[in-house]
Write a protein that holds these residues in place. Structure first.
Motif, PDB file in Angstrom:
ATOM      1  N   ALA A 110     121.098  67.318 -30.911  1.00 14.64           N
ATOM      2  CA  ALA A 110     119.759  67.189 -30.315  1.00 14.64           C
ATOM      3  C   ALA A 110     119.792  67.802 -28.922  1.00 14.64           C
ATOM      4  CB  ALA A 110     119.335  65.732 -30.248  1.00 14.64           C
ATOM      5  N   PHE A 111     118.626  68.061 -28.365  1.00 14.62           N
ATOM      6  CA  PHE A 111     118.592  68.818 -27.107  1.00 14.62           C
ATOM      7  C   PHE A 111     119.212  68.055 -25.939  1.00 14.62           C
ATOM      8  CE2 PHE A 111     115.729  67.903 -23.542  1.00 14.62           C
ATOM      9  CZ  PHE A 111     115.100  66.747 -23.974  1.00 14.62           C
ATOM     10  N   LYS A 112     119.407  66.746 -26.090  1.00 13.62           N
ATOM     11  CA  LYS A 112     120.025  65.966 -25.016  1.00 13.62           C
ATOM     12  C   LYS A 112     121.416  66.519 -24.651  1.00 13.62           C
ATOM     13  CE  LYS A 112     116.741  62.729 -25.006  1.00 13.62           C
ATOM     14  NZ  LYS A 112     115.807  63.172 -26.067  1.00 13.62           N
ATOM     15  N   ASP A 145     118.417  59.661 -29.293  1.00 15.88           N
ATOM     16  CA  ASP A 145     119.243  60.848 -29.107  1.00 15.88           C
ATOM     17  C   ASP A 145     120.059  60.838 -27.819  1.00 15.88           C
ATOM     18  OD1 ASP A 145     118.511  61.922 -31.518  1.00 15.88           O
ATOM     19  OD2 ASP A 145     116.781  62.960 -30.699  1.00 15.88           O
ATOM     20  N   PRO A 265     107.849  69.191 -27.285  1.00 13.74           N
ATOM     21  CA  PRO A 265     107.611  67.862 -27.871  1.00 13.74           C
ATOM     22  C   PRO A 265     108.095  66.806 -26.881  1.00 13.74           C
ATOM     23  CG  PRO A 265     109.544  68.878 -28.905  1.00 13.74           C
ATOM     24  CD  PRO A 265     108.994  69.881 -27.923  1.00 13.74           C
ATOM     25  N   THR A 266     107.186  65.953 -26.447  1.00 13.90           N
ATOM     26  CA  THR A 266     107.451  65.173 -25.238  1.00 13.90           C
ATOM     27  C   THR A 266     107.495  63.668 -25.473  1.00 13.90           C
ATOM     28  OG1 THR A 266     106.501  66.906 -23.862  1.00 13.90           O
ATOM     29  CG2 THR A 266     106.548  64.703 -22.925  1.00 13.90           C
ATOM     30  N   GLY A 267     108.440  63.040 -24.779  1.00 20.85           N
ATOM     31  CA  GLY A 267     108.544  61.585 -24.801  1.00 20.85           C
ATOM     32  C   GLY A 267     108.588  61.061 -23.377  1.00 20.85           C
ATOM     33  N   ASN A 268     109.763  61.174 -22.774  1.00 21.58           N
ATOM     34  CA  ASN A 268     109.939  60.680 -21.405  1.00 21.58           C
ATOM     35  C   ASN A 268     109.551  61.713 -20.354  1.00 21.58           C
ATOM     36  OD1 ASN A 268     110.532  58.348 -20.069  1.00 21.58           O
ATOM     37  ND2 ASN A 268     112.731  58.462 -20.355  1.00 21.58           N
ATOM     38  N   PHE A 269     109.061  62.851 -20.770  1.00 27.04           N
ATOM     39  CA  PHE A 269     108.543  63.906 -19.895  1.00 27.04           C
ATOM     40  C   PHE A 269     109.640  64.647 -19.108  1.00 27.04           C
ATOM     41  CE2 PHE A 269     105.489  65.869 -16.897  1.00 27.04           C
ATOM     42  CZ  PHE A 269     104.471  66.181 -17.770  1.00 27.04           C
ATOM     43  N   GLY A 270     110.898  64.522 -19.553  1.00 31.59           N
ATOM     44  CA  GLY A 270     111.968  65.211 -18.834  1.00 31.59           C
ATOM     45  C   GLY A 270     112.023  66.693 -19.171  1.00 31.59           C
ATOM     46  N   ASN A 271     111.951  66.998 -20.451  1.00 30.37           N
ATOM     47  CA  ASN A 271     112.095  68.374 -20.901  1.00 30.37           C
ATOM     48  C   ASN A 271     110.953  69.249 -20.374  1.00 30.37           C
ATOM     49  OD1 ASN A 271     113.178  70.503 -22.295  1.00 30.37           O
ATOM     50  ND2 ASN A 271     112.810  69.679 -24.340  1.00 30.37           N
ATOM     51  N   SER A 320     112.285  59.769 -31.130  1.00 34.53           N
ATOM     52  CA  SER A 320     112.699  60.070 -29.762  1.00 34.53           C
ATOM     53  C   SER A 320     111.494  60.322 -28.856  1.00 34.53           C
ATOM     54  CB  SER A 320     113.622  61.284 -29.742  1.00 34.53           C
ATOM     55  OG  SER A 320     114.744  61.028 -30.542  1.00 34.53           O
ATOM     56  N   MET A 321     110.318  60.343 -29.449  1.00 32.66           N
ATOM     57  CA  MET A 321     109.096  60.499 -28.652  1.00 32.66           C
ATOM     58  C   MET A 321     108.225  59.248 -28.718  1.00 32.66           C
ATOM     59  SD  MET A 321     108.413  64.272 -30.164  1.00 32.66           S
ATOM     60  CE  MET A 321     106.775  64.495 -29.482  1.00 32.66           C
ATOM     61  N   HIS A 398     110.390  66.244 -34.614  1.00 30.98           N
ATOM     62  CA  HIS A 398     109.958  66.382 -33.216  1.00 30.98           C
ATOM     63  C   HIS A 398     109.440  67.793 -32.955  1.00 30.98           C
ATOM     64  CE1 HIS A 398     112.794  63.107 -33.518  1.00 30.98           C
ATOM     65  NE2 HIS A 398     112.228  62.560 -32.452  1.00 30.98           N
ATOM     66  N   THR A 424     113.875  70.637 -30.536  1.00 31.16           N
ATOM     67  CA  THR A 424     114.707  69.654 -29.844  1.00 31.16           C
ATOM     68  C   THR A 424     115.739  68.943 -30.709  1.00 31.16           C
ATOM     69  OG1 THR A 424     112.874  68.111 -30.080  1.00 31.16           O
ATOM     70  CG2 THR A 424     113.105  69.221 -27.955  1.00 31.16           C
ATOM     71  N   ALA A 425     115.629  69.055 -32.009  1.00 32.67           N
ATOM     72  CA  ALA A 425     116.669  68.424 -32.835  1.00 32.67           C
ATOM     73  C   ALA A 425     116.893  69.225 -34.103  1.00 32.67           C
ATOM     74  CB  ALA A 425     116.298  66.990 -33.194  1.00 32.67           C
TER      75      ALA A 425
HETATM   76  C1  LIG Z   1     114.456  63.085 -26.148  1.00 35.71           C
HETATM   77  C2  LIG Z   1     113.814  63.902 -27.177  1.00 35.71           C
HETATM   78  C3  LIG Z   1     112.505  64.380 -27.016  1.00 35.71           C
HETATM   79  C4  LIG Z   1     111.674  64.041 -25.806  1.00 35.71           C
HETATM   80  O1  LIG Z   1     112.164  64.644 -24.637  1.00 35.71           O
HETATM   81  P1  LIG Z   1     111.690  64.091 -23.212  1.00 35.71           P
HETATM   82  O2  LIG Z   1     112.495  64.857 -22.230  1.00 35.71           O
HETATM   83  O3  LIG Z   1     112.040  62.630 -23.216  1.00 35.71           O
HETATM   84  O4  LIG Z   1     110.233  64.321 -23.107  1.00 35.71           O
HETATM   85  C5  LIG Z   1     111.978  65.188 -28.004  1.00 35.71           C
HETATM   86  N1  LIG Z   1     112.680  65.489 -29.118  1.00 35.71           N
HETATM   87  C6  LIG Z   1     113.933  65.028 -29.310  1.00 35.71           C
HETATM   88  C7  LIG Z   1     114.635  65.359 -30.572  1.00 35.71           C
HETATM   89  C8  LIG Z   1     114.549  64.232 -28.352  1.00 35.71           C
HETATM   90  O5  LIG Z   1     115.789  63.794 -28.556  1.00 35.71           O
END
Ligand SMILES: *Cc1c(COP(=O)(O)O)cnc(C)c1O
Length: 497
Positions: A110-112, A145, A265-271, A320-321, A398, A424-425
């Motif tokens: 995953a992109f993490k 992730d 694709p956004t969750g915590n807005f970091g990417n 993850s979002m 995602h 992202t994954a």
């Molecule tokens: C963490 C994650 C996101 C969201 O990224 P943010 O930086 O939290 O917005 C999207 N897709 C995948 C697969 C992730 O693991």
């Protein structure tokens, strides 16, 4: 020129980059932000011929100014090596006229991994630079992730321990298996009876607990964070946007200076915040398209200027979002308030007490480069199927949210600007949802049967990360209530009291 960092809630305390990485979160609960955003000092022509590692140095040196050239280059070399299964580290794949930036070729698919493979090295270097004697305890809340990527990054790294909290009933089976099979004496994985926001709030409370910090110190420990609130995660994420642009240029897809759109694709807005920093560093980005799933708090925010987390938390196929409090949005709020910590602090206080805040019309104007969109679960599945049927390319859930939002955007605007979609994954991480989207018949298969089937129909080898967990034994089976999180940390560290 040196860049210092201050809190989004208090302008007075300034720290170096390495100190900000060590602390993770500022003492007042705010996030560290650079006092100014530097500009890229190499041309895109030069960048076009650089490797990922060289690009990483050119970007990161501008923001991590108290690292020496040797320190930074060593961190980069150790992070972006054969842990990644492709030499380009972040390859671009064209499908149906969009460029998928594959950020999932690291050890946990995953992109993490893009940031968490380098964070341990940045952190250890920061500890050395600041004469830290304590062991660093990484405290992490994960929606699935981050946890595995952080565990993989920190496992057996001397001078560190890592504790990961994940929502016991809110991650995919593969995600859970990846975490609970993690090796390393310094790792600890706990499922909580709650959702990601509760895990994240619990972790933030431990960070802000002065008495806990004192107790930790007495026992030779101090906390730091591997969550995307740490500037040491944000900075490495800027790199791949610059790299993607340079590769498009090299491949003749764009001319120097051409603008591109970016869909995240956004969750915590970091990417997406990393993309915003990239833009502010001089990368020609036209639109920053923020894609949400049915937890569309960000879509509503971009459309109304009002952030309202008071709503039902929905479990989706893109876990993850599944987030209602996007931590990194605070950095954007701070910047669009004109780097005004007081103004931001007041809004965050409102969020904390009422769950709602509203930005001013002035601030909204500064969001013109952003576009918010979201997809329903049905749209997401259809996007996966349509792309697969048309091209044979399989994307994860995602990425499909982003692709679905991009399709809507194109339809609405007719905008033909070249567009990069952050992928992202790997689809292998969310096999069941992906395969069900393609054909319902797959639902009858077991998890690993599905993996083999995906490999067949997508014509891609099963990634190592998945092969590894087929037979790996479960090493972590801790489960706790949200209130018990601090006690779990004490148990692991063998702190009495
Ligand atoms: C963490 C994650 C996101 C969201 O990224 P943010 O930086 O939290 O917005 C999207 N897709 C995948 C697969 C992730 O693991």
């Amino acid at each position: 020129m040196e860049i210092l960092y201050s809190s989004t809630r208090n302008a007075s305390e300034k720290v170096t980059a390495s100190q900000a990485i060590l602390k993770g979160l500022a003492d007042d609960g705010g996030l560290f932000v650079p006092e100014r955003i530097p500009t890229l000092d190499v041309s895109f022509k030069e960048l076009a011929d650089m490797t990922y590692q060289q690009t990483a140095y050119e970007v990161m040196k501008l923001l991590l100014t108290d690292f020496t050239e040797e320190e930074l280059k060593t961190c980069i070399e150790r992070a972006y090596d054969s842990k990644f299964d492709v030499e380009e580290i972040a390859p671009l794949v064209e499908a149906q006229g969009a460029y998928y930036l594959e950020l999932f070729h690291g050890s946990t698919i995953a992109f993490k991994d893009m940031a968490l493979s380098i964070l341990p090295h940045l952190l250890i270097t920061s500890a050395r630079k600041n004469q830290v004697k304590n062991d660093i305890v990484i405290l992490t809340a994960t929606s699935g992730d981050t946890g595995k990527a952080a565990l993989a990054g920190f496992a057996d790294v001397k001078g560190t321990k890592i504790v990961v909290f994940y929502p016991k009933h809110g991650v995919s089976p593969i995600q859970e298996k990846q975490m609970v099979t993690q090796k390393g004496d310094n790792t600890y994985v706990v499922g909580i009876e709650g959702n990601f926001d509760q895990a994240q709030t619990g972790v933030k409370q431990m960070f802000n607990d002065k008495e806990f910090a004192k107790l930790m110190d007495e026992n030779g420990y101090q906390f730091s964070s591997a969550n995307s609130i740490n500037i040491g995660r944000l900075v490495p994420q800027i790199v791949y946007y610059v790299y993607a642009y340079a590769k498009l240029l090299k491949n003749g897809e764009i001319a120097e200076g051409d603008k591109i759109n970016v869909v995240v694709p956004t969750g915590n807005f970091g990417n997406i915040l990393a993309a915003y920093y990239a833009k502010n560093m001089g990368l020609p980005i036209q639109k920053l398209i923020c894609a949400s799933n049915e937890n569309k708090v960000l879509f509503d925010f971009f459309n109304t200027g009002k952030y309202d987390k008071n709503r039902e938390f929905i479990l989706t196929s893109s876990p993850s979002m599944d987030i209602l409090i996007s931590s990194n949005l605070e950095r954007l709020i701070y910047h669009i308030a004109g780097n005004d910590a007081d103004k931001n602090a007041a809004l965050m206080k409102a969020l904390n007490t009422t769950g709602v805040y509203e930005i001013t019309p002035d601030m909204r104007e500064k969001l013109a480069d952003f576009e918010g969109g979201y997809t329903s679960e049905e749209d997401t599945a259809k996007t996966i199927k349509d792309l697969y049927d048309a091209t044979g390319y399989v994307i994860d859930t995602h990425t499909a949210v982003a692709a679905g939002v991009y399709n809507q955007y194109k339809e609405k605007t007719g905008d033909t600007t070249k567009t990069v979609i952050a992928s992202t994954a790997s689809p292998f991480k969310f096999t069941r949802s992906v395969m069900n989207a393609i054909d319902k018949k797959y639902d009858a298969m077991g998890d690993f049967e599905l993996v083999d089937e995906l490999s067949k129909i997508g014509n891609v080898a099963v990634p190592n990360a998945i092969e590894e967990i087929r037979t790996a034994p479960v090493l972590h089976d801790h489960v706790c209530e949200v209130e018990e999180m601090p006690q779990m940390v004490k148990d692991f560290l063998q702190i009495k009291k």
